[in-house]
Design a protein around this motif. Structure first.
Motif, mmCIF file in Angstrom:
data_model
loop_
_atom_site.group_PDB
_atom_site.id
_atom_site.type_symbol
_atom_site.label_atom_id
_atom_site.label_comp_id
_atom_site.label_asym_id
_atom_site.label_seq_id
_atom_site.Cartn_x
_atom_site.Cartn_y
_atom_site.Cartn_z
ATOM 1 N N UNK A 148 7.210 -11.985 2.149
ATOM 2 C CA UNK A 148 6.483 -12.256 0.900
ATOM 3 C C UNK A 148 6.666 -13.706 0.463
ATOM 4 N N UNK A 149 7.878 -14.254 0.627
ATOM 5 C CA UNK A 149 8.113 -15.652 0.283
ATOM 6 C C UNK A 149 7.303 -16.577 1.189
ATOM 7 N N UNK A 150 7.241 -16.245 2.477
ATOM 8 C CA UNK A 150 6.478 -17.065 3.426
ATOM 9 C C UNK A 150 4.999 -17.058 3.059
ATOM 10 N N UNK A 151 4.487 -15.903 2.669
ATOM 11 C CA UNK A 151 3.077 -15.815 2.318
ATOM 12 C C UNK A 151 2.739 -16.638 1.079
ATOM 13 N N UNK A 152 3.664 -16.741 0.145
ATOM 14 C CA UNK A 152 3.377 -17.479 -1.085
ATOM 15 C C UNK A 152 3.796 -18.946 -1.011
ATOM 16 N N UNK A 153 4.872 -19.257 -0.294
ATOM 17 C CA UNK A 153 5.403 -20.624 -0.312
ATOM 18 C C UNK A 153 5.377 -21.323 1.040
ATOM 19 N N UNK A 197 15.567 -21.173 3.598
ATOM 20 C CA UNK A 197 15.870 -21.920 2.369
ATOM 21 C C UNK A 197 17.028 -22.886 2.602
ATOM 22 N N UNK A 198 16.829 -24.098 2.132
ATOM 23 C CA UNK A 198 17.895 -25.093 2.239
ATOM 24 C C UNK A 198 18.758 -24.997 0.995
ATOM 25 N N UNK A 199 19.875 -25.659 1.053
ATOM 26 C CA UNK A 199 20.754 -25.627 -0.107
ATOM 27 C C UNK A 199 20.067 -26.365 -1.249
ATOM 28 N N UNK A 200 20.288 -25.901 -2.463
ATOM 29 C CA UNK A 200 19.620 -26.542 -3.597
ATOM 30 C C UNK A 200 20.074 -27.991 -3.745
ATOM 31 N N UNK A 201 19.120 -28.851 -4.040
ATOM 32 C CA UNK A 201 19.441 -30.263 -4.203
ATOM 33 C C UNK A 201 20.032 -30.475 -5.586
ATOM 34 N N UNK A 232 15.356 -7.341 3.562
ATOM 35 C CA UNK A 232 15.405 -8.788 3.767
ATOM 36 C C UNK A 232 14.126 -9.289 4.432
ATOM 37 N N UNK A 233 13.674 -8.586 5.479
ATOM 38 C CA UNK A 233 12.476 -9.048 6.192
ATOM 39 C C UNK A 233 11.234 -8.967 5.303
ATOM 40 N N UNK A 234 11.138 -7.940 4.472
ATOM 41 C CA UNK A 234 10.000 -7.823 3.558
ATOM 42 C C UNK A 234 10.030 -8.938 2.515
ATOM 43 N N UNK A 235 11.198 -9.202 1.952
ATOM 44 C CA UNK A 235 11.313 -10.276 0.958
ATOM 45 C C UNK A 235 10.982 -11.626 1.574
#
Length: 195
Positions: free
Chosen positions: A163-168, A175-179, A157-160
């Protein structure tokens, strides 16, 4: 995802923390030893990566064939293999099913060869007494196995997330709930006045 060696290092480096926490919580060296043994087993041999050809899978050596049906029925990183409690519970039930089958065959063979006179009721009684007399030991073992698997989930989980933080950016870490897309407003039918 972290490699198998990284998962092993995490398990071994966090073992002293798990042991100290267990000793503080239980004040029992024997329960701490059982919990730490379960933690090592859960982290090094019984983790969620048994659903692929992994370091954990290879460590089973001659007995890795036991995990082939499990691998064939599980998609890697599915909620059935890579989720806390559920994944560990399913792996325990799966392994216990194999152990029960093997025990039945072995005990049946021993009964036939040496005429021991054991009945299945005798064996079930011994197992039931063991479970009730050593309930805390069994609970410590299962908790240790779950904690060993949790170290794996936490690393994944921490690795994923990283990686998301580095790209986005940092918003990806939370992550918020999808609109939902709004559907266009319905038009009211107008009565036809030309009639």
């Amino acid at each position: 995802m972290p490699s198998g060696r990284t998962h092993d290092r995490i398990t071994l480096w966090t073992l002293p923390l798990v042991g100290a926490g267990s000793l503080l919580a239980t004040n029992s060296s024997s329960l701490t030893l059982v919990l730490c043994g379960g933690y090592l087993f859960g982290g090094l041999m019984f983790g969620p990566d048994l659903d692929v050809r992994s370091v954990q899978f290879k460590r089973w050596g001659w007995f890795r064939w036991i995990w082939l049906p499990y691998r064939g029925s599980m998609k890697h990183r599915s909620p059935l293999s890579h989720s806390p409690i559920t994944g560990t519970f399913l792996r325990i039930v799966y392994l216990l099913s194999w152990l029960a089958l093997l025990s039945l065959l072995l005990l049946g063979l021993m009964n036939q060869i040496w005429q021991l006179g054991w009945t299945w009721g005798d064996i079930a009684g011994v197992m039931g007494r063991s479970l009730s007399q050593h309930r805390n030991d069994w609970l410590s073992l299962v908790l240790g196995v779950e904690l060993g698997a949790l170290s794996h989930y936490g690393a994944d989980w921490s690795t994923s997330t990283w990686k998301r933080v580095q790209t986005k950016g940092w918003k990806a870490a939370f992550p918020s709930s999808p609109k939902r897309k709004r559907s266009p407003p319905r038009r009211k039918k107008r009565p036809n006045r030309n009639i």
